[in-house]
Scaffold this motif. Structure first.
Motif, PDB file in Angstrom:
ATOM      1  N   ILE A  74      -7.922  -2.736   9.551  1.00 56.85           N
ATOM      2  CA  ILE A  74      -7.151  -3.420   8.549  1.00 56.85           C
ATOM      3  C   ILE A  74      -7.032  -4.914   9.009  1.00 56.85           C
ATOM      4  O   ILE A  74      -6.256  -5.168  10.376  1.00 56.85           O
ATOM      5  CB  ILE A  74      -5.871  -3.124   8.097  1.00 56.85           C
ATOM      6  CG1 ILE A  74      -6.012  -1.732   7.776  1.00 56.85           C
ATOM      7  CG2 ILE A  74      -5.294  -3.745   6.893  1.00 56.85           C
ATOM      8  CD1 ILE A  74      -5.053  -0.679   8.677  1.00 56.85           C
ATOM      9  N   THR A  76      -6.035  -9.357   8.625  1.00 53.27           N
ATOM     10  CA  THR A  76      -5.808 -10.271   7.828  1.00 53.27           C
ATOM     11  C   THR A  76      -5.292 -11.586   8.818  1.00 53.27           C
ATOM     12  O   THR A  76      -5.373 -11.538   9.957  1.00 53.27           O
ATOM     13  CB  THR A  76      -4.351 -10.294   7.180  1.00 53.27           C
ATOM     14  OG1 THR A  76      -3.133  -9.998   8.055  1.00 53.27           O
ATOM     15  CG2 THR A  76      -4.371  -9.099   6.042  1.00 53.27           C
ATOM     16  N   GLU A  84      -0.392  -4.425   0.528  1.00 53.67           N
ATOM     17  CA  GLU A  84      -1.522  -3.765   0.624  1.00 53.67           C
ATOM     18  C   GLU A  84      -1.985  -3.174   2.155  1.00 53.67           C
ATOM     19  O   GLU A  84      -2.463  -2.237   2.391  1.00 53.67           O
ATOM     20  CB  GLU A  84      -2.745  -4.813   0.330  1.00 53.67           C
ATOM     21  CG  GLU A  84      -2.651  -5.117  -1.156  1.00 53.67           C
ATOM     22  CD  GLU A  84      -1.847  -6.219  -1.324  1.00 53.67           C
ATOM     23  OE1 GLU A  84      -1.948  -6.967  -2.408  1.00 53.67           O
ATOM     24  OE2 GLU A  84      -1.066  -6.555  -0.399  1.00 53.67           O
ATOM     25  N   GLY A  87       0.432  -0.040   2.543  1.00 52.75           N
ATOM     26  CA  GLY A  87      -0.466   1.034   1.795  1.00 52.75           C
ATOM     27  C   GLY A  87      -1.640   1.396   2.777  1.00 52.75           C
ATOM     28  O   GLY A  87      -1.844   2.689   2.745  1.00 52.75           O
ATOM     29  N   SER A  88      -2.303   0.583   3.368  1.00 56.83           N
ATOM     30  CA  SER A  88      -3.539   0.788   4.203  1.00 56.83           C
ATOM     31  C   SER A  88      -3.191   1.915   5.354  1.00 56.83           C
ATOM     32  O   SER A  88      -3.698   2.669   5.737  1.00 56.83           O
ATOM     33  CB  SER A  88      -4.246  -0.237   4.583  1.00 56.83           C
ATOM     34  OG  SER A  88      -4.908  -0.920   3.249  1.00 56.83           O
TER      35      SER A  88
END
Length: 211
Positions: A74, A76, A84, A87-88
């Protein structure tokens, strides 16, 4: 296929061993062939969930010398975490049974630099980049409050703050760590030499090497 029942310590050792190979220039490129592609097509069993900055120089499978199906990634800008991301990560530890979560920051982080400039000089940004800066701001303010001014120290503080945020906001993740099923580690990547140094850990023992 890597054993799905790796302990958090075994998973952490496996990840760091791959980074040492990358730094030394002796990568093995495991799990990157057609056989691995076929093996993982029916399902995935990654041994680590890696939440890192989106910087193009932080390609997770390369810097940790891993392959298909090994890492649940994940990313960013500035590794800022919203719903998000949470949740991931919860999916990784609850559905995929990942025994390790890693927060990966790095030196010369543009998101941190932009946040420092915004706080010091009032330099603003437009659009949704502003949201990234707002999410990094608490880390920079915490570093200032602790008397930290060097880039590496502020980066490390942002990594610590991100680890704290994930475990504070996700009861599921915190419970997995408390039960010994999962560990979390914050690492700081050095762009010049390729090393991923330990900033902080929970649920696994490691020598902190940043500073």
């Amino acid at each position: 296929m890597i054993d799905a029942q790796l302990t958090p310590s075994e998973a952490f050792d496996l990840l760091l061993a791959g980074n040492r190979r990358f730094v030394a220039g002796t990568p093995e490129h495991p799990n990157q062939d057609a056989a691995r592609r076929a093996e993982t097509a029916p399902g995935q069993r990654p041994f680590a969930a890696l939440f890192g900055c989106s910087d193009s120089r932080l390609a997770a499978e390369i810097i940790f010398d891993r392959g298909l199906g090994d890492l649940f990634v994940i990313r960013t800008a500035g590794h800022v975490a919203g719903a998000e991301v949470l949740g991931s990560i919860e999916y990784a530890v609850s559905v995929l049974d990942c025994p390790l979560v890693v927060v990966l920051g790095h030196d010369s982080c543009g998101a941190v630099a932009a946040t420092r400039a915004a706080l010091t000089d009032g330099l603003g940004t437009n659009g949704f980049v502003r949201d990234v800066i707002e999410r990094v701001t608490p880390s920079v303010l915490a570093a200032r409050a602790a008397g930290l001014s060097e880039d590496d120290d502020i980066i490390a503080e942002h990594i610590r703050q991100t680890v704290d945020l994930l475990t504070d906001r996700s009861r599921l993740l915190a419970d997995k760590i408390a039960s010994g099923q999962t560990a979390i580690a914050g690492l700081s990547y050095r762009l010049a030499d390729g090393s991923a140094r330990v900033v902080t850990t929970r649920g696994v023992s490691a020598e902190v090497t940043t500073g």
